[in-house]
Scaffold this motif. Structure first.
Motif, PDB file in Angstrom:
ATOM      1  N   GLU A 196     -22.629  -3.374  -3.871  1.00  0.00           N
ATOM      2  CA  GLU A 196     -22.514  -1.938  -3.691  1.00  0.00           C
ATOM      3  C   GLU A 196     -22.809  -1.511  -2.259  1.00  0.00           C
ATOM      4  N   SER A 197     -23.409  -2.387  -1.468  1.00  0.00           N
ATOM      5  CA  SER A 197     -23.735  -1.986  -0.100  1.00  0.00           C
ATOM      6  C   SER A 197     -23.153  -2.912   0.953  1.00  0.00           C
ATOM      7  N   LEU A 198     -22.488  -3.973   0.549  1.00  0.00           N
ATOM      8  CA  LEU A 198     -21.977  -4.942   1.510  1.00  0.00           C
ATOM      9  C   LEU A 198     -20.481  -5.129   1.310  1.00  0.00           C
ATOM     10  N   ALA A 199     -19.733  -5.016   2.427  1.00  0.00           N
ATOM     11  CA  ALA A 199     -18.283  -5.151   2.345  1.00  0.00           C
ATOM     12  C   ALA A 199     -17.753  -5.954   3.521  1.00  0.00           C
ATOM     13  N   VAL A 200     -16.637  -6.635   3.283  1.00  0.00           N
ATOM     14  CA  VAL A 200     -15.840  -7.242   4.351  1.00  0.00           C
ATOM     15  C   VAL A 200     -14.759  -6.231   4.708  1.00  0.00           C
ATOM     16  N   THR A 201     -14.567  -5.981   6.001  1.00  0.00           N
ATOM     17  CA  THR A 201     -13.621  -4.958   6.434  1.00  0.00           C
ATOM     18  C   THR A 201     -12.479  -5.575   7.227  1.00  0.00           C
ATOM     19  N   ALA A 202     -11.342  -4.898   7.150  1.00  0.00           N
ATOM     20  CA  ALA A 202     -10.190  -5.260   7.972  1.00  0.00           C
ATOM     21  C   ALA A 202      -9.418  -3.981   8.241  1.00  0.00           C
ATOM     22  N   GLY A 203      -8.882  -3.852   9.473  1.00  0.00           N
ATOM     23  CA  GLY A 203      -8.149  -2.628   9.773  1.00  0.00           C
ATOM     24  C   GLY A 203      -7.307  -2.752  11.021  1.00  0.00           C
ATOM     25  N   SER A 204      -6.442  -1.780  11.175  1.00  0.00           N
ATOM     26  CA  SER A 204      -5.575  -1.747  12.345  1.00  0.00           C
ATOM     27  C   SER A 204      -5.464  -0.311  12.828  1.00  0.00           C
ATOM     28  N   THR A 205      -5.622  -0.132  14.151  1.00  0.00           N
ATOM     29  CA  THR A 205      -5.597   1.210  14.734  1.00  0.00           C
ATOM     30  C   THR A 205      -4.505   1.279  15.807  1.00  0.00           C
ATOM     31  N   TYR A 206      -3.681   2.284  15.723  1.00  0.00           N
ATOM     32  CA  TYR A 206      -2.692   2.557  16.778  1.00  0.00           C
ATOM     33  C   TYR A 206      -3.324   3.549  17.734  1.00  0.00           C
ATOM     34  N   LYS A 207      -3.393   3.150  19.029  1.00  0.00           N
ATOM     35  CA  LYS A 207      -4.026   3.992  20.037  1.00  0.00           C
ATOM     36  C   LYS A 207      -2.956   4.421  21.051  1.00  0.00           C
ATOM     37  N   HIS A 208      -2.602   5.687  21.009  1.00  0.00           N
ATOM     38  CA  HIS A 208      -1.579   6.227  21.905  1.00  0.00           C
ATOM     39  C   HIS A 208      -2.266   6.835  23.125  1.00  0.00           C
ATOM     40  N   SER A 209      -1.869   6.324  24.303  1.00  0.00           N
ATOM     41  CA  SER A 209      -2.498   6.767  25.547  1.00  0.00           C
ATOM     42  C   SER A 209      -1.983   8.137  25.957  1.00  0.00           C
ATOM     43  N   PHE A 210      -2.924   8.982  26.432  1.00  0.00           N
ATOM     44  CA  PHE A 210      -2.553  10.292  26.974  1.00  0.00           C
ATOM     45  C   PHE A 210      -2.165  10.195  28.464  1.00  0.00           C
ATOM     46  N   GLU A 211      -2.409   9.068  29.077  1.00  0.00           N
ATOM     47  CA  GLU A 211      -2.158   8.912  30.520  1.00  0.00           C
ATOM     48  C   GLU A 211      -0.847   8.156  30.720  1.00  0.00           C
ATOM     49  N   ASP A 212       0.175   8.847  31.244  1.00  0.00           N
ATOM     50  CA  ASP A 212       1.497   8.241  31.392  1.00  0.00           C
ATOM     51  C   ASP A 212       1.567   7.261  32.558  1.00  0.00           C
ATOM     52  N   THR A 213       0.615   7.338  33.500  1.00  0.00           N
ATOM     53  CA  THR A 213       0.710   6.504  34.698  1.00  0.00           C
ATOM     54  C   THR A 213       0.011   5.164  34.519  1.00  0.00           C
ATOM     55  N   TYR A 214      -1.269   5.213  34.126  1.00  0.00           N
ATOM     56  CA  TYR A 214      -2.010   3.953  34.034  1.00  0.00           C
ATOM     57  C   TYR A 214      -2.630   3.730  32.642  1.00  0.00           C
ATOM     58  N   GLY A 215      -2.242   4.544  31.717  1.00  0.00           N
ATOM     59  CA  GLY A 215      -2.723   4.306  30.356  1.00  0.00           C
ATOM     60  C   GLY A 215      -1.987   3.152  29.695  1.00  0.00           C
ATOM     61  N   ILE A 216      -2.581   2.627  28.648  1.00  0.00           N
ATOM     62  CA  ILE A 216      -1.967   1.518  27.909  1.00  0.00           C
ATOM     63  C   ILE A 216      -1.997   1.877  26.422  1.00  0.00           C
ATOM     64  N   THR A 217      -0.834   2.161  25.876  1.00  0.00           N
ATOM     65  CA  THR A 217      -0.730   2.368  24.429  1.00  0.00           C
ATOM     66  C   THR A 217      -0.754   0.997  23.767  1.00  0.00           C
ATOM     67  N   HIS A 218      -1.550   0.853  22.702  1.00  0.00           N
ATOM     68  CA  HIS A 218      -1.722  -0.477  22.120  1.00  0.00           C
ATOM     69  C   HIS A 218      -2.200  -0.368  20.665  1.00  0.00           C
ATOM     70  N   PHE A 219      -2.176  -1.508  19.994  1.00  0.00           N
ATOM     71  CA  PHE A 219      -2.799  -1.656  18.679  1.00  0.00           C
ATOM     72  C   PHE A 219      -4.111  -2.404  18.844  1.00  0.00           C
ATOM     73  N   GLN A 220      -5.085  -1.994  18.049  1.00  0.00           N
ATOM     74  CA  GLN A 220      -6.354  -2.724  18.021  1.00  0.00           C
ATOM     75  C   GLN A 220      -6.653  -3.072  16.565  1.00  0.00           C
ATOM     76  N   HIS A 221      -6.691  -4.352  16.286  1.00  0.00           N
ATOM     77  CA  HIS A 221      -6.996  -4.850  14.944  1.00  0.00           C
ATOM     78  C   HIS A 221      -8.455  -5.283  14.905  1.00  0.00           C
ATOM     79  N   SER A 222      -9.042  -5.244  13.700  1.00  0.00           N
ATOM     80  CA  SER A 222     -10.449  -5.664  13.597  1.00  0.00           C
ATOM     81  C   SER A 222     -10.739  -6.264  12.227  1.00  0.00           C
ATOM     82  N   MET A 223     -11.809  -7.044  12.219  1.00  0.00           N
ATOM     83  CA  MET A 223     -12.328  -7.604  10.977  1.00  0.00           C
ATOM     84  C   MET A 223     -13.838  -7.712  11.121  1.00  0.00           C
TER      85      MET A 223
END
Length: 460
Positions: free
Chosen positions: A166-193
């Motif tokens: 009830e208090s312990l879990a294994v997690t997995a996820g994926s986040t799409y990160k869209h950059s607001f900076e058109d010049t030096y920003g990097i739009t990317h995916f970040q996955h985690s576990m």
């Protein structure tokens, strides 16, 4: 794969702690430790941002190309703190580190990666029945630094939590990160576990049931009673137990019935001795409606007016002494326990009265008649409830008026004498009939003697 081995060890260590707290509302806080992977490739082909168009593929193209596109460091690289807000919503603050060596299909010098993000997620776990499978979606924003150049991002995420306890879990996820900076920003995916541990519930009374679900949050209780106590351990919680400190039964609202008479002890005036409900649980051995403790004759039925004892009948005539006007002499019910004067008794009295002698022409009783008169009194006293009439009679010799007066005075003289030797005057009356009621012929000497008499009759 070194980072996966580290994650597995962390999961095993946390499972081994045996933590079994409640989740979400009861444990609103959570910490997540894990690893993350940064992928700059499947974000859509464009010239936006720091990376060239040639290093990018279509959106979600080669999304799972771990070997060629994912950047992972072999250590704990994600730390997240979450707070359950209610109704399935969770707020998380997340920090991640990484090192970028792959940009699309090209190798680059290690570029440092740091990110700080805030996210609002929605958990579907309750909608799915509260089981082990817990999918989430969310949105958020953050700030990312790649090789000391920072840019803001708008985030959309999908995740899964697999609850081991009830208090312990294994997690997995994926986040799409869209950059607001058109010049030096990097739009990317970040996955985690990672692994997540929930905590922070309040248990004021320390009974292992958190206040949110504890119906008695300030008194230690039991899970089966939603945190409320059962002090006497009889399976009936104290709130519904009429005798919370003494074990009892459901039948008697938690109270005992020590003597087993079907009457709970608090209502039982004799809780250790079987009794009857009509007497508040006290016994009545003789069934006379008086408790044995208050019954002077507990084994013999009797009325309350006589303290539970039967009324006496000293003379055995079936008329109780309390109602018997002659308690020491057997009588009849019809005569209130006194003997009834029968025809035979009246005859006996008259046999005696016929022998009473008077001086000639007078009402003076002769002394030789005293014994007869005593016999008469003795008989009359046996019938204490009866009253008698003394009747004086004469023969027809002489004047009628004289005879009338003589009969009256002789009857009165007998009454007076009987009274003087112990007979109650209130039970005697006298009357004279003169020569009016002869019982024999006045023409003969013997007849006239019979007519000169005193008779005794029963007063009606």
């Amino acid at each position: 794969m070194k980072h996966l081995n580290i994650l597995l060890v962390a999961v095993l260590l946390l499972v081994g702690t045996g933590v079994s707290n409640a989740q979400d509302k009861n444990n609103p806080w959570a910490i997540e430790l894990g690893v993350n992977a940064v992928d700059t490739y499947p974000v859509g082909v464009s010239d936006d941002g720091r990376l060239p168009k040639s290093s990018k593929g279509d959106l979600f193209h080669e999304y799972f190309n771990v070997n060629d596109h994912w950047n992972i460091i072999p250590s704990v690289s994600k730390v997240s703190v979450s707070r359950y807000m209610g109704d399935g919503f969770i707020f998380s603050a997340t920090g991640t580190i990484n090192s970028i060596e792959k940009v699309g299909d090209s190798k680059v010098d290690d570029l440092s990666y740091y990110a700080a993000d805030g996210e609002i997620k929605y958990s579907f776990r309750d909608l799915l029945g509260g089981g082990w499978f817990d999918p989430t979606i969310g949105v958020g924003g953050g700030y990312t630094w790649v090789d000391d150049l920072g840019f803001g991002t708008a985030n959309g995420l999908v995740g899964f939590r697999f609850w081991l306890t009830e208090s312990l879990a294994v997690t997995a996820g994926s986040t799409y990160k869209h950059s607001f900076e058109d010049t030096y920003g990097i739009t990317h995916f970040q996955h985690s576990m990672g692994v997540m541990f929930k905590f922070g519930g309040t248990d004021t009374d320390g009974d292992g049931i958190y206040d949110h679900e504890d119906e008695c949050p300030e008194i230690p209780g039991l899970p089966e009673f939603n945190g409320c106590p059962d002090t006497d351990g009889d399976g009936i919680e104290d709130r519904n137990d009429a005798c919370p400190e003494t074990p009892g039964t459901v039948e008697f609202n938690g109270c005992p019935d020590t003597d087993g008479d079907g009457i709970a002890d608090p209502q039982d005036a004799c809780p250790t001795v079987p009794g009857i409900a009509a007497l508040n649980g006290c016994p009545d051995a003789d069934g006379d409606g008086i408790t044995d403790a208050e019954d002077d004759c507990p084994n013999e039925a009797g009325p309350a007016a006589n303290n539970g004892c039967p009324w006496a009948d000293a003379d055995g005539d079936s008329v109780l002494d309390k109602d018997d006007e002659c308690p020491n002499i057997a009588g009849t019910v019809a005569n209130n326990g006194c003997p009834e004067v029968t025809i035979e008794i009246i005859k006996q009295l008259n046999d005696f009265s016929k022998t009473i002698l008077f001086d000639t022409g007078k009402s003076t009783i002769r002394q030789e008649s005293y014994a007869v008169l005593q016999n008469i009194v003795d008989i009359m006293k046996e019938y204490s409830s009866a009253s008698f009439v003394l009747e004086g009679h004469t023969d027809s010799q002489g004047r009628e008026t004289t005879n009338q007066k003589l009969s009256e005075s002789r009857a009165a003289s007998v009454r007076e004498y009987l009274t003087s030797i112990g007979m109650s005057g209130s039970r005697l009356s006298s009357v004279g009939y003169g020569e009016l009621r002869p019982i024999a012929s006045n023409k003969t000497r013997a007849g006239r003697q019979e007519n000169r008499r005193v008779e005794i009759s029963l007063k009606k």
